[in-house]
Scaffold this motif. Sequence first.
Motif, PDB file in Angstrom:
ATOM      1  N   GLY A 163      28.050  28.004  58.221  1.00  0.00           N
ATOM      2  CA  GLY A 163      27.675  27.979  56.806  1.00  0.00           C
ATOM      3  C   GLY A 163      26.885  29.220  56.406  1.00  0.00           C
ATOM      4  N   ALA A 164      25.907  29.572  57.219  1.00  0.00           N
ATOM      5  CA  ALA A 164      25.111  30.770  56.942  1.00  0.00           C
ATOM      6  C   ALA A 164      25.978  32.025  57.048  1.00  0.00           C
ATOM      7  CB  ALA A 164      23.931  30.851  57.898  1.00  0.00           C
ATOM      8  N   LEU A 165      26.863  32.045  58.044  1.00  0.00           N
ATOM      9  CA  LEU A 165      27.771  33.185  58.207  1.00  0.00           C
ATOM     10  C   LEU A 165      28.706  33.301  57.008  1.00  0.00           C
ATOM     11  CD1 LEU A 165      28.901  35.518  59.879  1.00  0.00           C
ATOM     12  CD2 LEU A 165      30.298  33.837  61.122  1.00  0.00           C
ATOM     13  N   ARG A 166      29.182  32.186  56.508  1.00  0.00           N
ATOM     14  CA  ARG A 166      30.071  32.189  55.332  1.00  0.00           C
ATOM     15  C   ARG A 166      29.354  32.805  54.126  1.00  0.00           C
ATOM     16  NH1 ARG A 166      31.255  27.194  55.468  1.00  0.00           N
ATOM     17  NH2 ARG A 166      33.166  27.468  56.637  1.00  0.00           N
ATOM     18  N   THR A 167      28.094  32.442  53.918  1.00  0.00           N
ATOM     19  CA  THR A 167      27.322  32.992  52.805  1.00  0.00           C
ATOM     20  C   THR A 167      27.180  34.510  52.932  1.00  0.00           C
ATOM     21  OG1 THR A 167      26.106  30.914  52.562  1.00  0.00           O
ATOM     22  CG2 THR A 167      25.089  32.888  51.616  1.00  0.00           C
ATOM     23  N   THR A 168      26.844  34.965  54.130  1.00  0.00           N
ATOM     24  CA  THR A 168      26.696  36.400  54.368  1.00  0.00           C
ATOM     25  C   THR A 168      28.029  37.124  54.207  1.00  0.00           C
ATOM     26  OG1 THR A 168      24.892  35.937  55.918  1.00  0.00           O
ATOM     27  CG2 THR A 168      25.885  38.133  56.024  1.00  0.00           C
ATOM     28  N   ALA A 169      29.090  36.555  54.767  1.00  0.00           N
ATOM     29  CA  ALA A 169      30.413  37.187  54.674  1.00  0.00           C
ATOM     30  C   ALA A 169      30.870  37.282  53.223  1.00  0.00           C
ATOM     31  CB  ALA A 169      31.434  36.410  55.508  1.00  0.00           C
ATOM     32  N   THR A 170      30.587  36.264  52.426  1.00  0.00           N
ATOM     33  CA  THR A 170      30.958  36.284  51.014  1.00  0.00           C
ATOM     34  C   THR A 170      30.249  37.435  50.302  1.00  0.00           C
ATOM     35  OG1 THR A 170      31.352  33.903  51.000  1.00  0.00           O
ATOM     36  CG2 THR A 170      30.979  34.953  48.862  1.00  0.00           C
TER      37      THR A 170
END
Length: 180
Positions: A163-170
């Motif tokens: 979830g945190a990685l998804r936010t950063t990747a976005t």
Amino acid sequence: MERQAEEMFERFTRDARDVVIQSQEEVRATGCDRIGTEHLLLGILAEPTGAGHRALHEHGADPESLRGAVRLLATPKADGTAATPGAGSGRRGRGLLRRLRDSVSGGHLPLSQRAKQALEQSLRAALENDAKSINSGHILLGVLRVPDATAHRVLADAAIDPGALRTTATAFAGASDSTS
């Protein structure tokens, strides 16, 4: 289907193309016979200038430990041998579309079903962000969107929160779009 894949690959930025090329190299190194989401993840890490790499790095992803986890989870070819590098290994640019199309249509290094889904999801991620092209951050987002992907197990083993990685990747994928 083939035309849709071709149109999608034409939208790939240089770093996204390099991700797929590096993924193929990772497949050869692990002795597998198809590109999986875990190989896409390693391809993202191997492309140091891309949004996907920056997002993974931000969350402490270490290429060697992730590569080790992938090798533990990967299933080698049925005969137990490593894949042999074929024509085009190490080449960049010219012929990429043909090699990618061959992968999608059952050529030398086919994509697993989940890897195909990840690339389709990368297009959706780019479109949702009004991006005209697909960068490595979008590929990472695509990988994160595929349920039960081997890449998720690799990330869990590395204690990386999807979830945190998804936010950063976005955020990184969008920032990369504005500079392209």
